[in-house]
Design a protein around this motif. Structure first.
Motif, short mmCIF file in Angstrom:
data_model
loop_
_atom_site.label_atom_id
_atom_site.label_comp_id
_atom_site.label_asym_id
_atom_site.label_seq_id
_atom_site.Cartn_x
_atom_site.Cartn_y
_atom_site.Cartn_z
N PRO A 27 0.86 -0.80 0.14
CA PRO A 27 -0.09 0.11 -0.01
C PRO A 27 0.98 1.30 0.46
N GLU A 28 1.84 1.10 0.93
CA GLU A 28 2.94 2.51 0.89
C GLU A 28 3.54 2.64 -0.53
N LEU A 57 1.13 4.01 -3.14
CA LEU A 57 0.42 5.60 -2.17
C LEU A 57 1.76 5.91 -2.98
N ASN A 58 2.91 6.26 -2.96
CA ASN A 58 3.90 6.36 -3.76
C ASN A 58 4.51 6.95 -5.19
N ARG A 100 -3.03 9.31 7.26
CA ARG A 100 -3.84 8.81 5.96
C ARG A 100 -4.65 9.60 6.12
N ASN A 158 2.83 12.66 1.21
CA ASN A 158 3.10 11.41 2.22
C ASN A 158 4.15 12.04 3.10
N PHE A 179 3.54 11.79 7.13
CA PHE A 179 4.34 11.15 8.08
C PHE A 179 4.78 11.96 9.62
#
Lengths: 384, 325
Positions: free
Chosen positions: A125-126, A129-130, B128, B149, B153
């Protein structure tokens, strides 16, 4: 009190500085002789692998396969790949930090790995997303490519492998009644069991009993005695090879001589080493068959043995093909761009590697024909 | 400029450090009454699963899930604490270890609810979700010059940092209160403490429940930072890992486990450049530490020495502004 807080703040600031400085040191040093190679597409590909810990053998095979492929691909000069390999130690949090490092500090174009499906559940998932294309080479559990558009795999999922082997076994032995045995505390074997049960129900087999065991168990007599009494035509066992081999050994000693059908984790030459003659009659479906009469396969096996002194297993083979697929996609994309690479990957159709003909479906999952193998006389043979 | 400094990789590592610090604190609390509990991985699992299941199945906001998970872990702490605290030393350790395993086995076998060994995926991610909520109010991270992102974070890191600082502050204050003195008295000598009129059962259960509460809280945070949990995350290994934070850093003062968690989480990342050898070095460091400082790295003497050093230096620089603690 305020002084304490201040001290704490200093402490954290200092320690995070320590982390920052310690992690920033090793930049990719591979692109120095860049310009000379002309029109080659140059790309950094990150690798997350299980290199240390109890499953390090998987990671070793995978990185060996990748390095071999990298050498060959760079030798051809069309694509120049620089591998950035990171260890995950088989832990989700480590895999995630490794992925963050690759995506944000190393700025890789794509990622190969991680090794375990559990790790992929966190990393996938990470990466999605990126917008970093990621391809698993050993993640066989259900629902992996469905995580997102950027998630792919070239490892044969259980959902393809198990039905194929069950089909062939039914055909050959005219099986109607089966017993299922599985390890219920492991993601891999549990997910394999779900697929087995579904496949058995679809084929209209009568499931006599479902027995469970735990990782590291050494005595399976209770489960096997029950299974023996029910007289199945076939035993479906979703086990990893270490437990699986012991199960087969104890079953044969008990006088159960029906064939076993195993999942991907059961598919290892180690079964023969551990169980000896008792391993005869194990049927598994695999993407990789090292004895295949195919020039590419022979060349790969030869080179691998020469380089690392042992025969490649399916993990090495899948990793090897995975890098070739990446290279093919990079070549088609024409540039080391994440989105271009993703689109090029999604369009891979009919790729001819050492595993056979390979395509991605629209979700990024595998389309290929597995080979069904059976152990006969102490060796894997093609099952017909 | 700021945007380039904020690398999600460092923030991710920092977030895990903070979660581990909270876990380190959880074992410190029970240790501060002289009880060795290995159930913290189990409590962590209770917190994680409760929060994950509630947010997944009932659309509870994350904060609600985390609170519920924390409280449930605390309740279990009391329930387990009352009968088991009759045991001492290694017997308590064995029983609590057993409890942790029972919890894990329940997660593995309660398939209709927990999906067994396959684990729960798609758990709402703290950062998120926060970003999505803020976006509804028309906030865009670009205002701050950040990528999505990076913002995610950074938000997680700041939330965890705030939470961790509050927890440490709370327990430092508690140490200086009536409760903390009672804990210390029980740790030194239970019989003597009892004869002084300290209600031993009450304080021991209190410490046990506090430890469970904090561990459950860390577990709930863990679930929403990782967005995927499986029973294997809360197995025996985790219990030992938490224990090592305290053993390595020292369990006399709260900074011990905090430092232990920090150091032991950073180490594998720092050692990444030697890839497959890093866990060997990691193990070696732990062994050397055990041999050289069996009481843990940070103890009262070290703290006093550090205090002396820093105050001397301050006087030298003429900026001594001694305030009372």
């Amino acid at each position: 009190m305020r002084k304490q807080l201040k001290k704490f703040a200093q402490f954290t600031a200092l320690s995070s500085l320590l982390v920052l400085s310690a992690c920033g040191g090793n930049q990719a040093a591979g692109d120095e002789d860049g310009e000379s190679s002309g029109g080659a597409v140059k790309a950094d590909i990150g690798v997350i692998s299980y290199i240390s810990g109890p499953g390090a053998a998987y990671g070793e095979a995978i990185t060996n396969g990748l390095k071999l492929a990298q050498e060959e691909i760079n030798g051809k000069g069309e694509v120049e790949i620089n591998l950035v390999i990171e260890d995950s130690a088989g832990k989700q949090d480590q895999a995630l930090t490794a992925a963050q490092k690759l995506m944000n500090s190393e700025n890789v174009t794509g990622i190969i790995g991680p090794t375990l499906s559990t790790e992929m559940n966190v990393v996938g998932p990470e990466a999605d997303l990126n917008g970093v294309p990621i391809m698993g080479t050993s993640t066989t559990a259900e629902g992996i490519p469905q995580i997102g558009d950027y998630v792919f795999r070239n490892s044969l999922p259980e959902a393809l492998a198990i039905p194929a082997s069950i089909d062939k076994a039914i055909e050959k032995y005219d099986a109607k009644k089966v017993a299922i045995l599985y390890g219920n505390d492991d993601v891999f074997t549990k997910s394999g069991f779900d697929t087995m049960k579904k496949a058995a129900e679809e084929k209209g087999l009568e499931i006599l009993t479902i027995e469970t065991f735990q990782k590291g168990q050494s005595d399976y007599n209770a489960q096997l005695t029950k299974i023996k009494g029910l007289k199945p035509d076939l035993i479906l066992a979703s086990a990893l090879y270490n437990e699986g081999a012991v199960i087969m050994d104890q079953a044969r000693k008990m006088g159960i001589d029906v064939p076993f059908v195993g999942g991907n984790g059961f598919n290892s030459p180690e079964v023969i080493n551990i169980a000896g003659d008792a391993a005869n009659g194990l049927i598994v479906a695999t993407p990789w068959y090292g004895e295949k009469e195919d020039d590419k396969v022979k060349e790969f096996v030869g080179k691998y043995e020469e380089e690392y002194g042992k025969k490649p297993d399916q993990f090495a083979a899948q990793a090897y093909d995975a890098l070739y697929i990446m290279a093919e996609a990079l070549k088609n994309a024409g540039e080391a761009d994440r989105d271009a690479l993703r689109d090029a990957l999604a369009e891979i159709k009919g790729f001819n590697g050492i595993l056979g003909e390979f395509s991605f479906d629209e979700e990024g999952d595998v389309v290929m024909e597995p080979t069904v193998l059976v152990i006969e006389g102490g060796a894997f043979k093609e099952f017909n | 400029m700021l945007a380039e400094l904020i690398n999600p990789y460092y923030l991710q590592v920092a977030s895990f450090i903070l979660i581990n610090i909270i876990l380190g604190v959880s074992i410190y609390i029970t240790l501060s009454t002289g009880q060795l509990s290995l159930a913290n991985a189990g409590f962590m699992g209770i917190g994680a699963y409760t929060s994950a299941l509630l947010t997944l199945n009932f659309d509870l906001p994350i904060i609600g899930g985390i609170l519920a998970g924390t409280l449930l872990a605390g309740v279990f702490g009391i329930l387990i604490g009352i009968p088991t605290l009759r045991l001492q030393g290694v017997y308590l350790a064995i029983v609590t270890l057993g409890f942790g395993e029972v919890i894990r086995v329940i997660f593995v076998n309660w398939e209709s609810m927990t999906k067994g060994a396959v684990g729960l995926s798609g758990i709402p991610h703290m950062g998120r979700e926060l970003l999505n909520t803020l976006k509804e109010f028309g906030f865009d991270p670009k205002i701050l010059g950040l990528q999505n992102n990076q913002f995610v974070f950074l938000a997680i890191f700041l939330i965890l940092l705030g939470v961790t600082i509050s927890i440490i502050t709370f327990f430092r204050r508690q140490n200086r209160s009536r409760v903390g003195r009672a804990f210390a008295a029980i740790k030194l000598d239970e019989k003597a403490a009892e004869s002084m009129g300290i209600n031993i059962t009450y304080y021991k259960v209190l410490a046990f429940a506090q430890g469970a509460l904090v561990a459950g809280f860390a577990g709930a945070l863990f679930a929403h930072v990782l967005a995927y949990i499986s029973p294997a995350d809360f197995a025996y290994h985790r219990a030992v890992e938490i224990l090592i934070f305290a053993v390595f850093g020292g369990s006399e003062v709260i900074w011990g486990p905090v430092f232990g968690a920090l150091f032991l989480t950073v180490m594998p990342e720092v050692l990444r450049f030697i890839s497959e050898y890093r866990y060997m070095i990691y193990g070696l460091i732990i062994i050397i530490m055990m041999a050289v400082r069996p009481q843990g790295l940070i103890d009262v003497n070290i703290l006093n020495w550090l205090k002396l050093k820093t105050s001397k230096r301050r006087q030298k620089h003429g900026t001594s502004s001694q305030k009372s603690m």
